[in-house]
Scaffold this active site. Structure first.
Site, PDB file in Angstrom:
ATOM      1  N   ASN A   1       0.820  -1.067  -0.057  1.00  0.00           N
ATOM      2  CA  ASN A   1      -0.003  -0.028  -0.072  1.00  0.00           C
ATOM      3  C   ASN A   1       0.855   1.438  -0.036  1.00  0.00           C
ATOM      4  OD1 ASN A   1       0.848   0.031   2.535  1.00  0.00           O
ATOM      5  ND2 ASN A   1      -0.557   0.082   3.528  1.00  0.00           N
TER       6      ASN A   1
ATOM      7  N   HIS B   1       3.258   1.969   2.205  1.00  0.00           N
ATOM      8  CA  HIS B   1       3.678   2.584   3.529  1.00  0.00           C
ATOM      9  C   HIS B   1       5.231   2.511   3.553  1.00  0.00           C
ATOM     10  CE1 HIS B   1       3.663  -1.551   5.891  1.00  0.00           C
ATOM     11  NE2 HIS B   1       4.580  -1.600   4.898  1.00  0.00           N
TER      12      HIS B   1
ATOM     13  N   GLU C   1       1.526   4.425   7.618  1.00  0.00           N
ATOM     14  CA  GLU C   1       0.480   3.843   6.895  1.00  0.00           C
ATOM     15  C   GLU C   1      -0.197   4.984   5.898  1.00  0.00           C
ATOM     16  OE1 GLU C   1       0.216   0.753   6.276  1.00  0.00           O
ATOM     17  OE2 GLU C   1       0.167  -0.414   8.035  1.00  0.00           O
TER      18      GLU C   1
END
Ligand code: PGA
Length: 240
Positions: free
Chosen positions: A135, A137, A142
């Site tokens: 994703n 990160h 995050e």
């Protein structure tokens, strides 16, 4: 940002390790920022080999790590401390006390302050090794509408819990919180080395390389602001 497309995982690990090794040869008292996850294991194996062969020494080196699960004992085989011991520290000769990971027995900000104080004393790293989440990160920063500058207790995203569940018996066993270096500290290094391997990293790598924007929804995009960032990607991560 320098993008180095490598043939495969081994090639990526070797090329990234060569950059670390040349820095260590030049500066034996190097300050390293280390990362866990499956991606840097090959790089660490190359460093161990170079150390065994006398090409580099960890005698004067120091290191800090990016993150750790909250509430996990350092002796637990799922802890990042255990990972670092197994994959690097037990195989090279760092001085006593020269390596450090954040540690938070519970989700309390006081442990973040302690790690920030340690990082302030430690000073700028020469090299920071980074992985990237599917994703986007960085460490456990995050994707979000805002990112922490300094060490924080973070709730892991569902995607990260899913990605990390492969190391645990079940998804339920994955800790829900982590203590993570913040973005300001992640980038406080003269050289950044990000590693990405495998098709599951392709989407994040593509966005990092192709999107000409910086935004907290893709924490890795901030890498493009760093004056000396290297992204080592294998063909699978690069082409998908
Ligand atoms: P991985 O993790 O190396 O295990 O894929 C990287 C990350 O999540 O930063």
């Amino acid at each position: 940002m320098n993008i180095i497309v490598c043939k495969d995982y081994d090639d990526m690990s070797k090329k990234a390790a060569d950059l670390v090794i040349s820095n260590m040869v030049e500066k034996p008292q190097i300050k390293l920022g280390l990362a866990t996850g499956s991606t840097p294991i090959g790089l660490y194996q190359n460093l161990i080999k170079a150390s065994d062969e006398g090409e580099i020494s960890f005698r004067y080196a120091r290191s800090v790590n990016l993150d750790e699960y909250v509430g996990i004992d350092p002796t637990n085989d799922q802890s990042y401390q255990y990972f670092m011991n197994e994959n690097l520290f037990n195989h090279v000769k760092f001085d006593e006390g020269a390596t450090k990971l954040p540690h938070a027995p519970e989700a309390d900000e006081k442990y973040c302050k302690e790690y920030d104080a340690y990082l302030d004393e430690f000073g700028q790293r020469d090299i920071q090794i980074l992985g990237i989440g599917p994703n986007g990160h960085l460490a456990f920063n995050e994707p979000s509408d805002k990112l922490n500058r300094r060490t924080s207790i973070v709730k892991l995203s569902e995607e990260t819990i899913e990605a990390n569940s492969r190391f645990f018996e079940s998804r339920e066993d994955v800790p829900k919180y982590a203590i993570s270096m913040g973005m300001a500290d992640v980038f406080n290094a003269k050289t950044l080395i990000l590693l990405a391997s495998g098709k599951n990293k392709h989407e994040a790598v593509k966005r990092l390389i192709e999107e000409d924007t910086i935004y907290p929804g893709l924490p890795a995009s901030f890498l493009t602001l760093h004056p000396n960032a290297y992204v080592f990607v294998d063909e699978d991560a690069y082409r998908g």
